[in-house]
Write an enzyme that holds these catalytic residues in place. Structure first.
Site, short mmCIF file in Angstrom:
data_model
loop_
_atom_site.label_atom_id
_atom_site.label_comp_id
_atom_site.label_asym_id
_atom_site.label_seq_id
_atom_site.Cartn_x
_atom_site.Cartn_y
_atom_site.Cartn_z
N SER A 1 0.85 -1.19 0.00
CA SER A 1 0.00 0.00 0.00
C SER A 1 0.88 1.24 0.00
CB SER A 1 -0.89 0.01 1.25
OG SER A 1 -1.52 1.26 1.43
N TYR B 1 -1.71 -0.28 10.79
CA TYR B 1 -1.80 -0.75 9.41
C TYR B 1 -0.60 -0.28 8.60
CZ TYR B 1 -3.52 -1.16 4.61
OH TYR B 1 -3.64 -1.44 3.27
#
Length: 246
Positions: free
Chosen positions: A146, A159
């Site tokens: 990501s 995260y």
């Protein structure tokens, strides 16, 4: 005038984790349309069964399980070998996410996110490399991370930390394995309109999802890096929609 031709993927075999929905499902469809046979991994058996039916049993096989288990990753890779004789590509796509400050998530959520996103990727990579070395000739390891792995927002510290870990893992693996003909590619999409985006802080039909990437955009990037000739490798691809702010 010379140009770099694309490489046919016809007849190759790919293992895809997190394949039952979203980006993983889109990657499976894209690769099968390119002539790839796929081994699909995820925890939801019924979703995997439906995907195998859609792709065709001659093109796809599914093995349900949890990437946090090293033996499961070995079983996924082994299924490709048993069914089609080899594995050419492994796509480490399985992941979890949740928005919130450092104390907003309970201990189980934090543990599951770390273990799935990072430790699970390590187990998948180990199974892939073990197989590539056994059969010789190199291979492709694609890690879906990501853009949060380069700069996490204020509501996603845990995260983002797992995604930073994937970035470090992929870079070191590329330096370790490239002499063996194993290409390691890190694909880092921005927000993508999947169940993750809808289920954590947004609802279906949210207007901001209109500006997000589609799972098919990320699948296209995955296919592009695999179709590069073996003399070329892409180490990092950050992917944004035209409307998203970098």
């Amino acid at each position: 005038m010379s140009y770099t031709p694309t490489r046919s993927l016809e007849g190759t075999v790919a293992v895809i984790t997190g394949a039952s929905a979203g980006i993983g499902e889109a990657i499976a469809h894209s690769l099968v349309s390119a002539g790839v046979r796929v081994v699909l991994g995820a925890r939801r058996q019924e979703r995997l069964d439906a995907l195998v039916e859609a792709l065709g049993e001659e093109n796809a096989v599914a093995v349900a399980g949890d990437v946090r288990d090293p033996a499961y990753n070995d079983a996924l890779v082994g299924t490709g070998v048993e069914r089609w004789g080899r594995v050419d590509t492994v796509v480490a796509n399985a992941g979890l996410g949740a928005y919130g400050g450092i104390l907003d998530l309970d201990d189980d959520q934090v543990r599951d996110m770390i273990d799935t996103n990072y430790t699970g990727t390590v187990w998948t990579a180990r199974s892939a490399v073990r197989r590539f070395r056994e059969q010789g000739g190199g291979g492709d390891l694609v890690i879906l991370s990501s853009v949060a792995g380069f700069r996490g927002d204020a509501n996603e510290a845990v995260y983002a930390g797992t995604k930073f870990a994937q970035v470090g893992l992929a870079g070191a693996l590329d330096r370790e394995l490239r002499a063996e003909g194993v290409r390691v590619t890190l694909i880092c999409p921005a927000g993508t309109a999947t169940e993750f985006a809808i289920g954590h802080g947004r609802t279906a039909g949210s207007a901001d999802l209109d500006d997000y990437l589609r799972p098919e955009d990320v699948a296209h990037a995955t296919r592009v890096v695999l179709e590069q000739p073996r003399s070329v490798r892409t180490t990092v691809w950050q992917l944004w929609s035209a409307a998203q702010q970098a």
